[in-house]
Design an enzyme around this catalytic site. Structure first.
Site: not given
Ligand code: HMG
Ligand code: MG
Length: 316
Positions: A223, A225, A256
């Site tokens: 996962h 970013h 974020c």
């Protein structure tokens, strides 16, 4: 570019034949958008993602509405997704932090959930109002009850590669919490680079450390970013180690709250462009997905940050 909106396919040895894209745009993407998207628009977004061939679409979170107001409509949204689950057998996981969240999710018929832990104490406190061990204790009955009900359980692990308050995160610290989530009974772990600071060697080292601790690579998703533009390189490194589950967000939606310059998750279109080029199957129709992200960008009133969406939707 072949002129068809798809890259030329040139396979390379050592990669999986197929990757499962775990689409997080409707959850991780929209939870970080400034505007709150109307419930009907979210449902239509998820429907279009399913039609584009995504087989796992994280739909929403059953968390405290004050903590994530963007997803406060979970009770209204989830029932609108009934027919979507039938489009090519689509899974619609939802985030659940505690038993209260699980009760809400089960009451609406959720068949797949995710708990979300942290490798660091500071993020555990800020995200869950708990220490790392208290949050694991909070998840224990959630995972046990979900599994007893035949519900799939994913365990997210945030801040695996760095933390904005604590800096570098030792591999052993990540491995300890990953092991604990596995021992609780999570079917799959998702390694979160929450602030996008990972680089490929770090990814390889963490996967090796997890393997050494008995967490098999086939139970691991990644996962990433894309804050520092490393998400695709990190993904390729993970695939070379045997990972076959990759999280991504349609159109690169999101950001974020803890890294102001963050551009959000790896964009699904950027991922699918690379995998199409490598001949790795995803089942995703890149044209239909791009059209969905262009449509969603119009709803949000801003262009998609995905390079691939921009390139494919560019008009002279
Ligand atoms: P808390 O304040 O400690 O909650 O928050 P509590 O257990 O003390 O309960 C306080 C009140 O909240 C009670 O109500 C509960 O019933 C209620 P009262 O009795 O006072 O009227 N409550 C709830 N209401 C609705 N749904 C619930 C729920 N739970 C308690 N599920 C809590 C603890 C976990 C609830 C809170 O911290 C929370 O909701 N956190 C969610 C944060 C979040 O969603 N973050 C984003 C997801 S993580 C992420 O994005 C990272 C990821 O993408 C991977 C990566 O990139 O790293 C996954
Ligand atoms: Mg995330």
């Amino acid at each position: 570019m072949t002129g068809t909106g798809l890259p030329m396919t040139v396979p390379v040895a050592g990669l999986p034949a197929r990757v499962r894209v775990h689409e997080v745009g409707a959850r991780d993407g929209l939870q970080n958008e400034k505007s709150v998207v109307p419930t009907e628009v979210k449902a239509e977004f998820i429907r279009r993602l399913a039609v584009a061939g995504l087989s796992t679409i994280e739909a929403t979170s059953f968390v405290h509405p004050k903590w994530v107001p963007q997803l406060a409509d979970a009770e209204q949204l989830f029932p609108l997704l009934g027919e979507i689950a039938d489009i090519g057998d689509v899974a619609l996981p939802v985030l659940v932090p505690n038993e209260r969240g699980l009760d809400r999710a089960l009451a609406l018929g959720a068949r797949s959930i995710a708990v979300f832990g942290s490798a660091t104490e500071t993020f555990a406190a800020r995200n869950l109002n708990r220490t790392v061990d208290e949050s694991l204790a909070m998840f224990e009955p959630v995972v046990a009850r979900a599994r007893a009900a035949g519900v799939q359980v994913r365990g997210y692990l945030s801040m695996c590669f760095g933390d904005p308050w604590e800096g570098a995160v030792p591999l052993a610290q990540v491995v300890r919490v990953a092991r604990a989530l596995r021992d609780l009974g999570c079917d799959e772990l998702s390694l979160g680079d929450t602030i996008g600071v990972a680089t490929p060697g770090h990814v390889v080292a963490l996967l090796a450390a997890l393997n050494g601790a008995g967490v098999p690579t086939d139970a691991i998703g990644v996962h990433f970013h894309d804050t520092y533009g490393q998400a695709l390189s990190n993904t390729l490194a993970a695939l070379q180690q045997g990972v076959t589950t990759v999280d991504a967000s349609a159109g690169g939606l999101g950001g974020c709250p803890y890294a102001k310059s963050a551009t959000g998750n790896l964009a699904t279109e950027d991922l699918v462009w690379m995998l199409d080029g490598l001949g790795v199957e995803t089942g995703v129709d890149l044209g239909a997905l791009t059209a969905t992200s262009v449509w969603m960008a119009e709803q949000l009133g801003r262009p998609s940050p995905s390079r691939t969406v921009r390139a494919l939707s560019h008009k002279e």
